[in-house]
Design a protein around this motif. Structure first.
Motif, mmCIF file in Angstrom:
data_model
loop_
_atom_site.group_PDB
_atom_site.id
_atom_site.type_symbol
_atom_site.label_atom_id
_atom_site.label_comp_id
_atom_site.label_asym_id
_atom_site.label_seq_id
_atom_site.Cartn_x
_atom_site.Cartn_y
_atom_site.Cartn_z
ATOM 1 N N TYR A 31 0.847 -1.191 0.000
ATOM 2 C CA TYR A 31 0.000 0.000 0.000
ATOM 3 C C TYR A 31 0.879 1.236 0.000
ATOM 4 O O TYR A 31 1.888 1.287 0.705
ATOM 5 N N SER A 32 0.483 2.204 -0.791
ATOM 6 C CA SER A 32 1.182 3.481 -0.794
ATOM 7 C C SER A 32 0.168 4.598 -0.896
ATOM 8 O O SER A 32 -0.714 4.582 -1.755
ATOM 9 N N ASN A 73 -6.162 -3.982 4.780
ATOM 10 C CA ASN A 73 -5.952 -2.993 3.714
ATOM 11 C C ASN A 73 -7.275 -2.700 3.033
ATOM 12 O O ASN A 73 -8.172 -3.535 3.015
ATOM 13 N N LEU A 106 -9.401 0.259 0.073
ATOM 14 C CA LEU A 106 -9.573 1.530 -0.626
ATOM 15 C C LEU A 106 -11.041 1.911 -0.516
ATOM 16 O O LEU A 106 -11.916 1.047 -0.424
ATOM 17 N N GLU A 108 -3.787 7.271 -3.545
ATOM 18 C CA GLU A 108 -3.557 6.016 -2.838
ATOM 19 C C GLU A 108 -3.488 4.866 -3.827
ATOM 20 O O GLU A 108 -4.254 4.821 -4.802
ATOM 21 N N LEU A 156 -3.084 0.512 -3.985
ATOM 22 C CA LEU A 156 -3.098 -0.760 -3.268
ATOM 23 C C LEU A 156 -2.863 -1.885 -4.276
ATOM 24 O O LEU A 156 -3.724 -2.147 -5.124
#
Lengths: 245, 245
Positions: free
Chosen positions: A30-31, A65, A67, A93, A95
């Motif tokens: 994830y970023s 995690n 979104l 974002e 993922l």
DNA sequence: TACTACATCTCGCAT
DNA sequence: ATGCGAGGTGTAGTA
């Protein structure tokens, strides 16, 4: 499950805006609001009709995690396995899920336009206080409730018989230091705005921590023991007759 | 899916501590920290190995109803359909699901002992400040970080060259009124505890709301523009070399 | 969009 | 168990 089959199921589900859930072995990066990595393991993946993307480990309540609604998803082949890429552009974002094995899959269009009715929230608590101002003080006269002002969001606001303005902050559970700080902020703003020092602060909650009570007293504020309506209904029959009418 | 079949699948999954997910049409009542009712509609139900009980509507990220890890579940026949009863006794919470139709079901034992590594949280931010105290002030000397004290949880605490104690509160995102209140609380406590008025408050965040900035100034506190490490790494190459070592 | 506060918040950590 | 604060918090409501 076969890789080509999964790709087809995925594409069909997304095209038809169906809900898609599957068990798989995967590795996750994830970023966005932070940087995160989760090594390979078995998880449940949920993709909702509106783009919500959830990955659950076999224990614990929250997705490891995710979104939010509106995320865009793409599935591609990648070095002998599959890569499921999700992005939510408003927050930049990303993922990425490397999928090694798909165990099982379900997909279906779900029909549900229902909304939950809920009682026992903070608004109900401020309602009860407005309808039973004696909970706060014998001579308390509420004039507004749940009001957005320049000052902020006041749960209950009114005055007493001695020319004091009264600010009431409600908490459904144990009131802690932050509740006292919040009340302090409101009282200070009211004083500033109205140009008077005759403003009282009252914190209403079923419980208060000892640190919070100490801080409350240091500000000259008061605490009122108030049980939220729905709990009063079950725990105290007399309270019910007061609050539910 | 056939009712008897579902009962068998449910019992087997629970006995084997498998994860169980299914699509169904249902009606829901929750009683506990609030009272809630959700009329009939299609939902995804997830039952995890540890008792976590999640009910998702086809849109939105959060479960519409849930019980935490440790919940007890029981399935019974009820007036021609099924009743799935969940209870979480520590909080006296009850989640009852009347199930009218089961569309599909998956169950499986998931193997996953992995934990997520995460960087870019508030602790990383206070680390960066500790390692680069000039971010706060030329003469700032940090002495502790992430410290639990009677006062509360201080992100960074130190002193400057003029005999002032300095309290730094970090926020990863836009700092609002509550962040200023929190800092005010810490500063007041430190003053009281140390018996001095020479205590400075500094709020470090990438952004601050205008109201919060105004309030901050009224307390005589200061704001420092600090970008959390992981974002600095992507947005500012120089910052990266400072913060990542 | 920015800002504010609630949430059946959840979660971890320390006392 | 309680207290306290962070969270990739999410979500709703308002200016």
């Amino acid at each position: 499950m076969d890789r080509a089959d999964f790709i087809e199921q995925f594409e069909q589900a997304r095209a038809a805006r169906e809900m898609l859930v599957f068990f798989c072995s995967c590795e996750i990066n994830y970023s966005g609001r932070a940087e995160a990595h989760l090594p390979k393991g078995d998880r449940l993946i949920v993709i909702k009709q509106d783009g919500v993307f959830l990955i659950h480990q076999p224990e614990k309540g929250n997705p490891i995690n995710y979104l939010k609604s509106g995320a865009e998803l793409a599935l591609e082949k990648f070095e002998g396995h599959l890569l499921l890429k999700g992005k939510y552009l408003p927050n930049k974002e990303f993922l990425d899920v490397e999928i090694y094995t798909i165990y099982d899959l379900l997909r279906r269009k779900l029909e549900d336009g229902q909304q939950q009715t809920l009682m026992g929230n903070e608004a109900d608590m401020s309602d009860a206080i407005r309808d039973n101002p004696a909970m706060i003080a014998r001579d308390f006269k509420p004039v507004s409730r749940e009001e957005h002002t320049k000052v902020g969001f006041l749960d209950v606001f009114g005055h007493d018989g001695k020319g004091n303005l009264v600010v009431v902050e409600c908490k459904r559970y144990t009131a802690g230091l932050s509740a006292v700080s919040q009340l302090h902020r409101y009282v200070a703003k009211i004083k500033q705005l109205k140009g008077t020092n005759k403003v009282k602060g009252v914190l209403a909650s079923p419980k208060i921590t000892s640190n919070a009570e100490e801080m409350l007293k240091s500000y000259g504020f008061e605490w009122r023991h108030v049980i939220p309506p729905h709990r009063a209904a079950r725990h105290d029959k007399k309270q019910q007759s007061l609050t539910n009418f």
